[in-house]
Design a protein around this motif. Structure first.
Motif, mmCIF file in Angstrom:
data_model
loop_
_atom_site.group_PDB
_atom_site.id
_atom_site.type_symbol
_atom_site.label_atom_id
_atom_site.label_comp_id
_atom_site.label_asym_id
_atom_site.label_seq_id
_atom_site.Cartn_x
_atom_site.Cartn_y
_atom_site.Cartn_z
ATOM 1 N N LEU A 13 45.641 -8.258 8.404
ATOM 2 C CA LEU A 13 46.375 -6.982 8.473
ATOM 3 C C LEU A 13 46.550 -6.487 9.907
ATOM 4 O O LEU A 13 47.310 -5.553 10.153
ATOM 5 N N LYS A 14 45.835 -7.103 10.857
ATOM 6 C CA LYS A 14 46.021 -6.717 12.264
ATOM 7 C C LYS A 14 47.274 -7.352 12.879
ATOM 8 O O LYS A 14 47.707 -6.960 13.969
ATOM 9 N N ALA A 15 47.853 -8.338 12.214
ATOM 10 C CA ALA A 15 49.088 -8.948 12.738
ATOM 11 C C ALA A 15 50.165 -7.867 12.849
ATOM 12 O O ALA A 15 50.236 -6.969 12.009
ATOM 13 N N ARG A 16 51.016 -7.984 13.869
ATOM 14 C CA ARG A 16 52.028 -6.940 14.066
ATOM 15 C C ARG A 16 53.085 -6.970 12.965
ATOM 16 O O ARG A 16 53.633 -5.941 12.595
ATOM 17 N N ALA A 17 53.383 -8.162 12.450
ATOM 18 C CA ALA A 17 54.323 -8.281 11.329
ATOM 19 C C ALA A 17 53.797 -9.345 10.376
ATOM 20 O O ALA A 17 53.177 -10.316 10.806
ATOM 21 N N LEU A 18 54.052 -9.137 9.089
ATOM 22 C CA LEU A 18 53.623 -10.093 8.057
ATOM 23 C C LEU A 18 54.831 -10.541 7.249
ATOM 24 O O LEU A 18 55.698 -9.712 6.916
ATOM 25 N N ALA A 19 54.900 -11.823 6.940
ATOM 26 C CA ALA A 19 55.947 -12.341 6.063
ATOM 27 C C ALA A 19 55.272 -13.101 4.928
ATOM 28 O O ALA A 19 54.580 -14.091 5.163
ATOM 29 N N LEU A 20 55.446 -12.586 3.717
ATOM 30 C CA LEU A 20 54.858 -13.230 2.536
ATOM 31 C C LEU A 20 55.923 -14.078 1.856
ATOM 32 O O LEU A 20 57.021 -13.592 1.562
ATOM 33 N N ILE A 21 55.591 -15.327 1.592
ATOM 34 C CA ILE A 21 56.533 -16.222 0.916
ATOM 35 C C ILE A 21 55.954 -16.595 -0.451
ATOM 36 O O ILE A 21 54.781 -16.964 -0.559
ATOM 37 N N ALA A 22 56.785 -16.454 -1.501
ATOM 38 C CA ALA A 22 56.345 -16.839 -2.844
ATOM 39 C C ALA A 22 57.553 -17.316 -3.643
ATOM 40 O O ALA A 22 58.616 -16.685 -3.593
ATOM 41 N N THR A 23 57.375 -18.422 -4.336
ATOM 42 C CA THR A 23 58.457 -18.959 -5.165
ATOM 43 C C THR A 23 57.892 -19.399 -6.514
ATOM 44 O O THR A 23 56.713 -19.741 -6.620
ATOM 45 N N GLY A 24 58.744 -19.359 -7.516
ATOM 46 C CA GLY A 24 58.373 -19.871 -8.835
ATOM 47 C C GLY A 24 57.785 -18.798 -9.738
ATOM 48 O O GLY A 24 57.162 -17.837 -9.286
ATOM 49 N N LEU B 299 49.069 -1.871 2.506
ATOM 50 C CA LEU B 299 48.573 -0.974 3.557
ATOM 51 C C LEU B 299 49.216 -1.249 4.917
ATOM 52 O O LEU B 299 49.023 -0.490 5.852
ATOM 53 N N HIS B 300 49.962 -2.377 5.016
ATOM 54 C CA HIS B 300 50.524 -2.759 6.309
ATOM 55 C C HIS B 300 51.913 -2.146 6.480
ATOM 56 O O HIS B 300 52.721 -2.170 5.549
ATOM 57 N N PRO B 301 52.217 -1.627 7.678
ATOM 58 C CA PRO B 301 53.513 -0.961 7.861
ATOM 59 C C PRO B 301 54.708 -1.901 8.017
ATOM 60 O O PRO B 301 55.849 -1.461 7.981
ATOM 61 N N ASN B 302 54.455 -3.199 8.214
ATOM 62 C CA ASN B 302 55.579 -4.095 8.531
ATOM 63 C C ASN B 302 55.445 -5.420 7.775
ATOM 64 O O ASN B 302 55.097 -6.441 8.347
ATOM 65 N N VAL B 303 55.711 -5.355 6.466
ATOM 66 C CA VAL B 303 55.610 -6.552 5.616
ATOM 67 C C VAL B 303 56.988 -6.928 5.095
ATOM 68 O O VAL B 303 57.721 -6.072 4.596
#
Ligand code: GLP
Length: 242
Positions: A189-200, A226-230
């Motif tokens: 959660l400390k990363a400045r931006a998060l990208a979640l990938i999910a398929t199926g 809770l993260h501002p940039n997901v």
């Protein structure tokens, strides 16, 4: 939360690879957090092609992977390190100094986890962290539990997670290590931006609960709320319950 739904897993991979390449073009010394699993394979495939077509330069990139199995060496074909070498590190010709990985063979796991946290700090933190999601809602190897550890730590893997990772071990879940080292949810959660990938379709229930349900240690992915940039990269099947 920026939810993006694409027609197919192919389109998801294209969009995420484009996002990563764009981030590297804008910031060549990007600190990029990477996941393993089957889901990002097509994204890595597209990144390999884009790199071969000179669409981005990876010479100043720094990478940190989320997790690694305990008790197996990086040369073991089932290790996440071996997976990443084949998928991305070798094709992008990353130098060893660009790659950060947890050492599953470290004699002192606590010291190894502390080393990893310090390395992330020394790199200036992670700019963009890509994460997949386990069918049980795990992120990295943060398994559902009564309590979670915030920082990088040693974990005991759920039986379902060991079954899900059997493909790396000749299809035999018994060969999958029982423990692993993983960034904690606090690290992620400390990363400045998060990208979640999910398929199926299989990921649809945990995506729904993680994004719409309560924030709970019983579903570590729910902490992403809770993260501002997901950013979410989903195909129609994974997004079907949203
Ligand atoms: C492993 C990894 C996770 C990943 C998960 C999902 O358990 N530790 O980081 O998100 O696999 O795998 P798949 O993409 O194969 O469903």
């Amino acid at each position: 939360m920026k939810i993006q739904v694409f027609d197919s897993s192919h389109d998801v991979a294209e969009a995420l690879a484009d996002r990563v390449a764009c981030a590297i073009r804008q910031q060549p010394a990007l600190v990029l957090g990477l996941p393993t699993g089957r889901t990002p394979i097509r994204t890595y495939e597209r990144l390999r092609r884009m790199h071969a077509d000179l669409q981005f330069d990876a010479t100043r990139l720094t990478t940190f992977n989320l997790d690694e199995f305990a008790g197996i060496d990086r040369s073991h074909p089932g290790s996440f390190r071996a997976f990443m070498e084949a998928q991305l590190f070798a094709p992008l010709r990353l130098r060893p100094d660009q790659i950060h990985f947890l050492d599953g063979m470290a004699a002192d796991a606590d010291a190894e986890c502390a080393r990893y946290e310090a390395a992330i700090e020394a790199a200036g933190g992670i700019d963009l962290q890509i994460v997949g999601i386990g069918a049980n809602g795990h992120i990295g190897f943060n398994e559902p539990a009564d309590t979670l550890q915030a920082r990088t730590h040693r974990v005991t893997l759920a039986d379902s997670t060991r079954r899900d990772n059997a493909g790396l071990f000749g299809g035999d879940a018994a060969q999958v290590p029982r423990e692993a080292l993983s960034m904690g949810m606090g690290t992620i959660l400390k990363a400045r931006a998060l990208a979640l990938i999910a398929t199926g379709e299989r990921k649809a229930p945990c995506i729904e609960q993680a994004m719409r349900g309560p924030v709970t240690t019983r579903l570590p992915a729910s902490f992403l709320q809770l993260h501002p940039n997901v950013e979410l990269y989903l195909d129609r099947a994974a997004a079907s319950r949203l």
